[in-house]
Design an enzyme around this catalytic site. Structure first.
Site: not given
Length: 201
Positions: A71-72
């Site tokens: 995730s970012d």
């Protein structure tokens, strides 16, 4: 029923692990080393989608037997990404920019497993109230903003600045739970496992 430990989280963020645990998904993991530099003319939403997938692929390369989540998250105002504050002056400038207006928190999620490469992106709109002149400096002195993207923690002391939030609250904290849970379910990892295990005891 036993609690699943099949999930590998390609992130060093304790907040993401805590968020997953809050919905009964246990995860092991660690950060991955990738180049997070935006490409020329790359839009913020495209950036988080790409980096989430690159993180997941890097994690999966080391743990091919696991389901891997990457995730970012970025904070965006005027289509400009606001990173972690470089220093006190940079932080105060950021707070002045966010004061009294809306900004976006954009998150990409990628889950790699038996169902292949699954992705989603989430945009949450956040409204700040107008800050008093002395508030940014006082908030900086608490120590909370110094490692936070955009310079604030909505789950912490920074909550006093937020008057409205449209979208995923958990995404602003670090991971959009509804969207992540849906992707994980398609890979065979379901929410509420830890809760069910406790209830069976």
């Amino acid at each position: 029923m036993t609690t699943s430990t099949r999930l590998w989280l390609a992130s060093a963020s304790p907040r993401r692990r805590e968020l997953l645990a809050s919905i009964g998904i246990m995860a092991e993991g660690q950060g991955v080393d990738i180049d997070e530099t935006p490409r020329p003319d790359e839009a913020p939403l495209a950036l988080v989608a790409r980096l989430a997938e690159e993180k997941a692929r890097a994690g999966h390369a080391g743990h091919p037997e696991r389901v891997v989540l990457g995730s970012d998250t970025v904070v965006v105002v005027d289509n400009t990404i606001l990173g972690k504050p470089a220093d006190r002056d940079d932080f105060i400038a950021t707070m002045q920019r966010l004061s009294g207006r809306r900004h976006q928190v954009m998150t990409g999620v990628c889950v790699i497993g038996p169902a292949g490469v699954l992705t989603d992106t989430v945009v949450t709109e956040v409204q700040f109230r107008t800050l008093a002149p002395d508030e940014p400096a006082a908030y900086w002195e608490t120590g909370e903003p110094q490692d936070k993207a955009g310079g604030y923690a909505v789950q912490g002391l920074g909550a006093v600045f937020v008057t409205r939030l449209e979208g995923s609250y958990s995404a602003v904290v670090g991971l959009p739970l509804a969207e992540s849970a849906a992707l994980l379910a398609r890979q065979g990892i379901n929410a509420w496992q830890a809760a069910a295990t406790d209830a069976d005891r």
